[in-house]
Design an enzyme around this catalytic site. Sequence first.
Site, mmCIF file in Angstrom:
data_model
loop_
_atom_site.group_PDB
_atom_site.id
_atom_site.type_symbol
_atom_site.label_atom_id
_atom_site.label_comp_id
_atom_site.label_asym_id
_atom_site.label_seq_id
_atom_site.Cartn_x
_atom_site.Cartn_y
_atom_site.Cartn_z
ATOM 1 N N TYR A 156 175.455 89.408 33.236
ATOM 2 C CA TYR A 156 175.374 90.304 34.409
ATOM 3 C C TYR A 156 176.691 90.252 35.181
ATOM 4 O O TYR A 156 177.226 91.293 35.574
ATOM 5 C CB TYR A 156 174.185 89.878 35.283
ATOM 6 C CG TYR A 156 173.836 90.860 36.380
ATOM 7 C CD1 TYR A 156 173.132 92.026 36.100
ATOM 8 C CD2 TYR A 156 174.183 90.613 37.705
ATOM 9 C CE1 TYR A 156 172.796 92.928 37.116
ATOM 10 C CE2 TYR A 156 173.859 91.504 38.725
ATOM 11 C CZ TYR A 156 173.159 92.660 38.416
ATOM 12 O OH TYR A 156 172.828 93.552 39.426
ATOM 13 N N LYS A 160 179.071 93.557 35.847
ATOM 14 C CA LYS A 160 179.329 94.058 37.202
ATOM 15 C C LYS A 160 180.806 93.882 37.592
ATOM 16 O O LYS A 160 181.349 94.705 38.341
ATOM 17 C CB LYS A 160 178.407 93.364 38.208
ATOM 18 C CG LYS A 160 176.925 93.705 37.994
ATOM 19 C CD LYS A 160 176.672 95.199 38.166
ATOM 20 C CE LYS A 160 175.218 95.572 38.004
ATOM 21 N NZ LYS A 160 174.978 97.017 38.180
#
Length: 254
Positions: A156, A160
Site C-alpha cells: 500500500y 500510494k
Amino acid sequence: MARVKGKVAIVSGASLGIGKATALLLAQQGAAVVIADINEDEGKKVVSDIEAGGGKAIFVKLDVRKEEDWQAAMAATLAAFGRLDIAVNNAGIAYSGTVESTSLDDWQRVQSINLDGVFLGTKYAIEAMRKHEGGGSIINLSSIEGLIGDPTLAAYNASKGGVRLFTKSSALHCAQSGYKIRVNSIHPGYIWTPMVQGLTKQDEAARQKLVALHPLGHLGEPEDIAYGILFLASDESKFMTGSELVIDGGYTAQ
Ligand code: NAP
C-alpha cells in the site's frame, strides 16, 4: 451551492466511502457526475440520490485496472454530457502486509488497482479534457501512506507513494504542454469508510488504536476529504498543480 456549476466530473470508486461522498458533493455544487465503479448496486443508488436532489448523474461499470473499461467510461461520459472537466481517481484497496509477508500476487493486485488504475484514469482524463478549451482538474487519491512509511503496509505504501510522484510528473507534463489541465494529489488520514471498517473488523480496540494516531482525537469522515476534492476540482484552486493536499487530523504533523 454552485462551486463547480456546469462542469462534468467522473469519480472512480464512487459507489461507497470517499468516492460516494465526493460524487454527492460535486453534484450538490452543480456538476454532472459519472459514478464509475465495479459495485453496480451501490453505484446506482448514488445516481438515484443525486437525481432525487435535482442533479444529473449516470453510472458506468468500471474496473480501474482495465484499459478498455476506461475507454468505454470516457466515451459514455462524452456521450452523456459532452465534455469532461473533473476526474477523481479515487478507487483503491487496502492491504496489510510487511515486505516479508506480502506475496508477489498480492503486491501486484494492490499496484494494479491503486497505481495502474490512477495511471489509466489520468491518461484517459487528459485525452478527454484536451478536447475542449477549458482544460480540467484531475485529483488523485494518495494517502498519508504515500508520505510516510508503515512496516505493515509495504504494498500500500508503494502504491500510494507512486501516486504521489506520478501526479507531479503528470502535472508538469500538462503544464509544459500548454494544456489547461491541473493534476494534484490528496492525502487523507484514516477515514471511517467501508475500507477502514473492513480493516478494523468491528473491533473497537483496533479502531481506538487508529484514533490515537490522529492528534485531533478522532477519525475523519468521507465528507472531510470530499470538501478538499471539491476545492481542487473548482476554479478556486486554479494556481495549484502538482501539489499535495493533506487532510489527516494532524497525523503527519508529528
Ligand atoms: P472504500 O470504502 O473501500 O470504497 C472504494 C470503492 O472503490 C468501492 O465502491 C469499491 O467497490 C471500489 N473499487 C474497488 N476496486 C475497484 C476497481 N478495481 N475498480 C473500480 N472500483 C473499485 O474505500 P475508501 O476508504 O472510500 O477509499 C477511497 C480511496 O481513498 C482509496 O484510493 C483509498 O486508498 C484512499 N484512502 C482512504 C483512506 C481511508 O482511511 N479510508 C485513507 C487514505 C486514502 P467494492 O466495494 O465492490 O470493492
